[in-house]
Design a protein around this motif. Structure first.
Motif, PDB file in Angstrom:
ATOM      1  N   ARG A 211      -6.760  -3.050  -7.171  1.00 42.37           N
ATOM      2  CA  ARG A 211      -7.892  -2.373  -7.795  1.00 42.37           C
ATOM      3  C   ARG A 211      -8.020  -0.918  -7.343  1.00 42.37           C
ATOM      4  O   ARG A 211      -8.634  -0.099  -8.009  1.00 42.37           O
ATOM      5  CB  ARG A 211      -9.173  -3.152  -7.468  1.00 42.37           C
ATOM      6  CG  ARG A 211     -10.218  -3.005  -8.506  1.00 42.37           C
ATOM      7  CD  ARG A 211     -11.119  -4.191  -8.630  1.00 42.37           C
ATOM      8  NE  ARG A 211     -11.544  -4.781  -7.359  1.00 42.37           N
ATOM      9  CZ  ARG A 211     -12.344  -5.832  -7.269  1.00 42.37           C
ATOM     10  NH1 ARG A 211     -12.811  -6.394  -8.366  1.00 42.37           N
ATOM     11  NH2 ARG A 211     -12.682  -6.340  -6.106  1.00 42.37           N
ATOM     12  N   SER A 236      -2.724  -7.655  -8.014  1.00 45.67           N
ATOM     13  CA  SER A 236      -3.719  -8.577  -7.466  1.00 45.67           C
ATOM     14  C   SER A 236      -4.454  -9.250  -8.631  1.00 45.67           C
ATOM     15  O   SER A 236      -4.352  -8.818  -9.788  1.00 45.67           O
ATOM     16  CB  SER A 236      -4.702  -7.819  -6.574  1.00 45.67           C
ATOM     17  OG  SER A 236      -5.434  -6.895  -7.352  1.00 45.67           O
ATOM     18  N   THR A 254      -3.779 -18.195  -6.453  1.00 38.84           N
ATOM     19  CA  THR A 254      -3.916 -18.720  -7.815  1.00 38.84           C
ATOM     20  C   THR A 254      -2.891 -18.093  -8.758  1.00 38.84           C
ATOM     21  O   THR A 254      -2.923 -18.357  -9.958  1.00 38.84           O
ATOM     22  CB  THR A 254      -5.335 -18.436  -8.352  1.00 38.84           C
ATOM     23  OG1 THR A 254      -5.665 -17.082  -8.048  1.00 38.84           O
ATOM     24  CG2 THR A 254      -6.354 -19.358  -7.723  1.00 38.84           C
ATOM     25  N   SER A 269      -6.492  -4.726  -0.969  1.00 42.69           N
ATOM     26  CA  SER A 269      -7.209  -4.851   0.307  1.00 42.69           C
ATOM     27  C   SER A 269      -6.550  -5.850   1.267  1.00 42.69           C
ATOM     28  O   SER A 269      -6.633  -5.698   2.475  1.00 42.69           O
ATOM     29  CB  SER A 269      -8.657  -5.281   0.042  1.00 42.69           C
ATOM     30  OG  SER A 269      -8.682  -6.475  -0.721  1.00 42.69           O
ATOM     31  N   ASN A 288      -2.855   2.164   1.731  1.00 39.64           N
ATOM     32  CA  ASN A 288      -4.291   1.988   1.482  1.00 39.64           C
ATOM     33  C   ASN A 288      -5.032   3.138   2.152  1.00 39.64           C
ATOM     34  O   ASN A 288      -4.681   3.560   3.256  1.00 39.64           O
ATOM     35  CB  ASN A 288      -4.749   0.634   2.067  1.00 39.64           C
ATOM     36  CG  ASN A 288      -6.080   0.190   1.495  1.00 39.64           C
ATOM     37  OD1 ASN A 288      -7.064   0.926   1.545  1.00 39.64           O
ATOM     38  ND2 ASN A 288      -6.110  -1.016   0.945  1.00 39.64           N
TER      39      ASN A 288
HETATM   40  P1  FAD Z   1     -10.189  -4.738  -3.758  1.00 43.95           P
HETATM   41  O1  FAD Z   1     -10.600  -5.813  -2.832  1.00 43.95           O
HETATM   42  O2  FAD Z   1     -11.246  -4.034  -4.519  1.00 43.95           O
HETATM   43  O3  FAD Z   1      -9.375  -3.682  -2.878  1.00 43.95           O
HETATM   44  C1  FAD Z   1      -8.942  -2.452  -3.338  1.00 43.95           C
HETATM   45  C2  FAD Z   1      -8.317  -1.720  -2.164  1.00 43.95           C
HETATM   46  O4  FAD Z   1      -7.806  -0.499  -2.620  1.00 43.95           O
HETATM   47  C3  FAD Z   1      -9.266  -1.429  -1.020  1.00 43.95           C
HETATM   48  O5  FAD Z   1      -8.723  -1.917   0.203  1.00 43.95           O
HETATM   49  C4  FAD Z   1      -9.372   0.079  -1.002  1.00 43.95           C
HETATM   50  O6  FAD Z   1      -9.486   0.611   0.303  1.00 43.95           O
HETATM   51  C5  FAD Z   1      -8.066   0.491  -1.623  1.00 43.95           C
HETATM   52  N1  FAD Z   1      -8.101   1.777  -2.312  1.00 43.95           N
HETATM   53  C6  FAD Z   1      -9.073   2.267  -3.131  1.00 43.95           C
HETATM   54  N2  FAD Z   1      -8.722   3.466  -3.602  1.00 43.95           N
HETATM   55  C7  FAD Z   1      -7.501   3.753  -3.079  1.00 43.95           C
HETATM   56  C8  FAD Z   1      -6.621   4.840  -3.188  1.00 43.95           C
HETATM   57  N3  FAD Z   1      -6.887   5.895  -3.978  1.00 43.95           N
HETATM   58  N4  FAD Z   1      -5.445   4.808  -2.490  1.00 43.95           N
HETATM   59  C9  FAD Z   1      -5.150   3.740  -1.698  1.00 43.95           C
HETATM   60  N5  FAD Z   1      -5.953   2.691  -1.548  1.00 43.95           N
HETATM   61  C10 FAD Z   1      -7.105   2.673  -2.246  1.00 43.95           C
HETATM   62  N6  FAD Z   1      -6.658 -12.353  -5.350  1.00 43.95           N
HETATM   63  C11 FAD Z   1      -5.345 -12.158  -5.539  1.00 43.95           C
HETATM   64  O7  FAD Z   1      -4.853 -11.032  -5.442  1.00 43.95           O
HETATM   65  N7  FAD Z   1      -4.538 -13.220  -5.836  1.00 43.95           N
HETATM   66  C12 FAD Z   1      -5.000 -14.488  -5.966  1.00 43.95           C
HETATM   67  O8  FAD Z   1      -4.227 -15.408  -6.250  1.00 43.95           O
HETATM   68  C13 FAD Z   1      -6.393 -14.722  -5.762  1.00 43.95           C
HETATM   69  N8  FAD Z   1      -6.882 -15.971  -5.849  1.00 43.95           N
HETATM   70  C14 FAD Z   1      -8.227 -16.164  -5.607  1.00 43.95           C
HETATM   71  C15 FAD Z   1      -8.733 -17.453  -5.611  1.00 43.95           C
HETATM   72  C16 FAD Z   1     -10.071 -17.667  -5.321  1.00 43.95           C
HETATM   73  C17 FAD Z   1     -10.598 -19.081  -5.341  1.00 43.95           C
HETATM   74  C18 FAD Z   1     -10.915 -16.574  -5.022  1.00 43.95           C
HETATM   75  C19 FAD Z   1     -12.366 -16.808  -4.676  1.00 43.95           C
HETATM   76  C20 FAD Z   1     -10.413 -15.301  -5.004  1.00 43.95           C
HETATM   77  C21 FAD Z   1      -9.060 -15.063  -5.307  1.00 43.95           C
HETATM   78  N9  FAD Z   1      -8.533 -13.765  -5.298  1.00 43.95           N
HETATM   79  C22 FAD Z   1      -7.200 -13.597  -5.475  1.00 43.95           C
HETATM   80  C23 FAD Z   1      -9.396 -12.581  -5.157  1.00 43.95           C
HETATM   81  C24 FAD Z   1      -9.412 -12.023  -3.743  1.00 43.95           C
HETATM   82  O9  FAD Z   1     -10.392 -12.680  -2.981  1.00 43.95           O
HETATM   83  C25 FAD Z   1      -9.707 -10.517  -3.766  1.00 43.95           C
HETATM   84  O10 FAD Z   1     -10.940 -10.303  -4.411  1.00 43.95           O
HETATM   85  C26 FAD Z   1      -8.640  -9.682  -4.455  1.00 43.95           C
HETATM   86  O11 FAD Z   1      -7.367  -9.984  -3.923  1.00 43.95           O
HETATM   87  C27 FAD Z   1      -8.933  -8.211  -4.272  1.00 43.95           C
HETATM   88  O12 FAD Z   1      -8.059  -7.460  -5.065  1.00 43.95           O
HETATM   89  P2  FAD Z   1      -7.723  -5.973  -4.667  1.00 43.95           P
HETATM   90  O13 FAD Z   1      -7.241  -5.926  -3.271  1.00 43.95           O
HETATM   91  O14 FAD Z   1      -6.854  -5.425  -5.741  1.00 43.95           O
HETATM   92  O15 FAD Z   1      -9.139  -5.227  -4.844  1.00 43.95           O
END
Ligand code: FAD
Length: 323
Positions: A211, A236, A254, A269, A288
């Protein structure tokens, strides 16, 4: 009692994960002072079949039945179990690929075997003890299991064992599979190639975005870096949920579980559900901007910085290296 390994092909070509499984099975055959038989099912050329000897198969059983041209879980499992029984093999090794994950429990039931799916290392064999290290809880942990039954099925995680060339002269024989109609309930009529990109489960290098990349319009740099490295792209869950990327790229608890040699995570993250599908990668690089991002705790290399500055610099460096 020889070891039997299933040599999985994709469109008539053996995959790298197949050669890993053959090499791994060869090592078990050597540990147990026995020979290795490989079984191939489908339309595979003589040259491809002969190549299995290069990785240690003493004998190659070729099943080229018209009804088995496409992968059919139940029928393939029956043929492999039948071959194991006829060869007198008590250990069956296959890749823990998408097909392998469907086959191993079915073969296990047919052979009344103990199963270690998701194996990541050679078994430790001492006297009657046969111990295998495998992934558990969607890759969040490792378990060490003892297979106490006579028959054993082991499914090896892709990229967890090196391909070893042995130059064995593998003898190819036709194997007449006895196929029951009840095994042919699901028939594949057509296979549509979703993409011509590197397949995610088989990829040795994966570049993945989260994200932190803000939107689908910013994936150009991820694709460019992946293209330069011969890598697959992943993402993700929230990214695929928001339709920024296709669901086929979603990795994690998942999504798809992968174990490439190199996983580059950009703007992710490192939530536990994401790590569940990627933590068995050999080398993890995290980019990150938040130094407290949990992903850094499991990273081999971490770059604290803005992805929009770091990734273009990486692309330039790879281009310079390749020039
Ligand atoms: P975020 O948590 O929003 O993280 C974004 C990161 O990007 C942050 O660390 C931030 O510091 C960084 N960032 C922002 N801007 C910049 C930039 N310009 N340059 C560098 N870094 C930056 N998630 C999965 O991925 N896979 C799964 O299979 C999965 N299964 C799930 C199953 C269940 C039952 C549940 C409850 C959740 C599941 N999730 C899964 C979701 C998981 O809990 C997280 O919400 C998800 O992985 C977060 O995605 P993310 O890291 O892309 O986003």
């Amino acid at each position: 009692m020889p070891v039997l390994t299933y040599a999985e092909n994709a469109g008539g070509k053996f995959k790298k994960s197949t050669f890993e499984a053959v090499s791994y099975a060869r090592a078990i055959a050597d540990q147990t002072n026995t020979s290795l038989t490989a079984i191939s099912i489908g339309d595979v050329s003589a040259d491809e079949l002969n190549a299995l000897g290069k990785y240690g198969a003493d004998k190659v059983l070729n099943v080229s039945n018209d009804q088995l041209k496409q992968f059919v879980n139940q029928a393939y499992a029956s043929v492999i179990a039948d071959a194991a029984a006829k060869e007198g093999a008590n250990i069956v090794v296959l890749s823990n690929s998408f097909s392998g994950r469907g086959l191993s429990p079915r073969i296990g039931v047919k052979l009344q075997a103990g199963i270690a799916d998701g194996a990541v290392a050679l078994p430790e064999i001492s006297g009657d003890k046969f111990t295998v290290k495998k992934t558990a809880f969607s890759g969040k942990a490792f378990a060490t299991v003892q297979l106490t039954s006579v028959n054993k099925v082991i499914a090896l995680v892709p990229n967890s064992y090196k391909v070893v060339e042995k130059q064995t002269a593998g003898k190819v024989e036709d194997f007449n599979a006895d196929i029951k109609q009840s095994d042919l309930k699901a028939i594949i009529k057509e296979i549509v190639q979703a993409t011509d990109k590197v397949s995610l489960p088989d990829a040795e290098i994966v570049v993945s975005g989260g994200r932190g990349l803000k939107g689908p319009e910013n994936w150009g740099m991820i694709e460019e870096l992946a293209g330069l490295l011969g890598a697959a792209t992943a993402c993700s869950k929230p990214v695929s949920d928001a339709d920024w990327r296709p669901h086929s790229e979603h990795v994690g608890q998942t999504g798809i579980a992968i174990s490439p040699n190199l996983y580059i995570a950009v703007g992710i993250s490192g939530a536990i559900q994401h790590l569940a599908g990627v933590s068995s990668s050999k080398v993890i690089v995290v980019i990150n901007k938040d130094p407290e991002a949990p992903f850094f705790k499991v990273a081999d290399y971490g770059i604290v910085g803005d992805a929009f500055e770091v990734v273009p610099k990486l692309i330039a460096a790879v281009k310079e290296y390749k020039a």
